[in-house]
Motif scaffolding. Structure first.
Motif, short mmCIF file in Angstrom:
data_model
loop_
_atom_site.label_atom_id
_atom_site.label_comp_id
_atom_site.label_asym_id
_atom_site.label_seq_id
_atom_site.Cartn_x
_atom_site.Cartn_y
_atom_site.Cartn_z
N ARG A 187 0.87 -1.19 0.00
CA ARG A 187 0.00 0.00 0.00
C ARG A 187 0.91 1.23 0.00
O ARG A 187 1.37 1.70 1.04
CB ARG A 187 -0.93 0.00 1.20
N THR A 244 -8.03 5.05 5.07
CA THR A 244 -8.19 3.80 5.84
C THR A 244 -8.22 2.61 4.88
O THR A 244 -9.10 2.54 4.03
CB THR A 244 -9.49 3.84 6.65
N PRO A 245 -7.28 1.67 5.02
CA PRO A 245 -6.09 1.77 5.88
C PRO A 245 -5.09 2.76 5.31
O PRO A 245 -5.07 2.99 4.10
CB PRO A 245 -5.54 0.35 5.89
N ARG A 246 -4.28 3.33 6.17
CA ARG A 246 -3.31 4.31 5.68
C ARG A 246 -2.16 3.59 4.97
O ARG A 246 -1.88 2.42 5.24
CB ARG A 246 -2.78 5.17 6.83
#
Length: 338
Positions: A187, A244-246
């Motif tokens: 991410r 979210t999520p970071r």
């Protein structure tokens, strides 16, 4: 040896002792590419022996131009502009050339008229165009129209080699994102540069290329746009870290914005790199001076600027320099393995 009235050696003295014409001496002084190395070296040796110093005013009148290199830019990144200036100054050191810097507003409808007036008034020896205005073909055409030698700097090739130095921004960013992926990050947030900058577009494409190669889908929630400034890096960092999520890692398209992301993370109580890994682009002074020192893509801005300046003042030497420059990743302490 017959000297001028003030006792200084003249161009006639150089020509006589070198066994060449005044025109050939003038070509050596003006760094013309039309001479062979043997002739150039012979004349330069006589110039050095005599201590001959050309009269810049007389030369300017003869050539109908001044010995000024113009740097025209509209760039919010002060560190980038400073790096370019340092590169130019290294090229013109120990010559009679000087640098004049002209900021412009690329969004103004009068920009081309303003540049025309500047070029006509200054009678520049040559001009260097920085991105994003270097991407404006009308500006290059204006230089051609006025007979002003120009070189464009950019993140991709925009012109013939004699008018261009370029870097590989897209490939370099793709390699930086791949580095994060190999460290276990999936991410990965992205802070883009300003709209209208080709460098911003190329760096965005590099980010997308790397994610696609790794089979990671794009997520608009962890993508933001900045303006190559510290303040916009803070704003972008806050936005991305509110997702979210970071993201576990963020790539910012220049070091100023990466420093802003680091500031935003700290205000949220996050630790770098334990909670968030950060990578920048440029490798300006700020990258090594902040804590932790920033992993970043080194953009060879000074080398590019020096090569561009040589294309203007010394085409023979410039032919020994590359026109395409490769960036590389500098690993420091702002990235952790996920």
């Amino acid at each position: 040896m017959k000297k001028s009235k003030d006792g200084k050696p003249t161009i006639n003295d150089v020509a006589r002792l070198s066994g060449v014409s005044k025109k050939t001496v003038s070509r050596v002084i003006n760094r013309s590419p039309l001479l062979n190395d043997a002739t150039r070296e012979k004349v330069e040796a006589v110039i050095a022996e005599l201590g001959y110093v050309p009269n810049p005013q007389a030369r300017a009148l003869a050539l109908r131009r001044n010995f000024l290199i113009g740097l025209i830019h509209d760039n919010p990144n002060a560190q980038m502009v400073l790096g370019v200036q340092e590169g130019i100054l290294s090229a013109i050191r120990d010559t009679e050339f000087a640098l004049v810097v002209r900021p412009v507003n690329r969004r103004s409808p009068d920009m081309l008229d303003d540049v025309r007036a500047f070029l006509e008034q200054q009678r520049l020896f040559g001009v260097m165009l920085l991105p994003p205005i270097s991407e404006n073909d009308a500006l290059a055409e204006l230089c051609d129209e006025l007979g002003v030698t120009y070189v464009r700097m950019g993140s991709v090739k925009l012109d013939e080699d004699e008018h261009m130095v370029a870097s590989n921004d897209r490939e370099a960013v793709s390699q930086a994102i791949d580095y994060l992926i190999r460290r276990g990050h999936r991410r990965i947030g992205f802070v883009a540069g300003p709209e209208g900058f080709r460098s911003a577009a190329e760096r965005s494409l590099g980010y997308r290329d790397a994610l696609e190669m790794a089979g990671i889908p794009l997520d608009d929630a962890i993508m933001a746009e900045g303006n190559y400034t510290f303040e916009t890096g803070i704003a972008a960092g806050r936005k991305l870290l509110a997702a979210t999520p970071r993201p576990g890692a963020i790539f910012a398209s220049n070091d100023e914005m990466a420093a802003g992301v680091l500031h935003a993370a700290r205000t949220l109580g996050l630790s770098v790199p334990e909670d968030l890994s950060i990578v920048g682009f440029d490798d300006t002074a700020i990258a090594a001076h902040i804590w932790p020192p920033l992993t970043t893509v080194r953009w060879p801005i000074q080398a590019m600027a020096r090569a561009a300046a040589l294309k203007l003042i010394d085409p023979a030497e410039a032919r020994k320099q590359p026109s395409h420059f490769l960036s590389d990743l500098i690993e420091r302490a702002s990235v952790a393995t996920c």
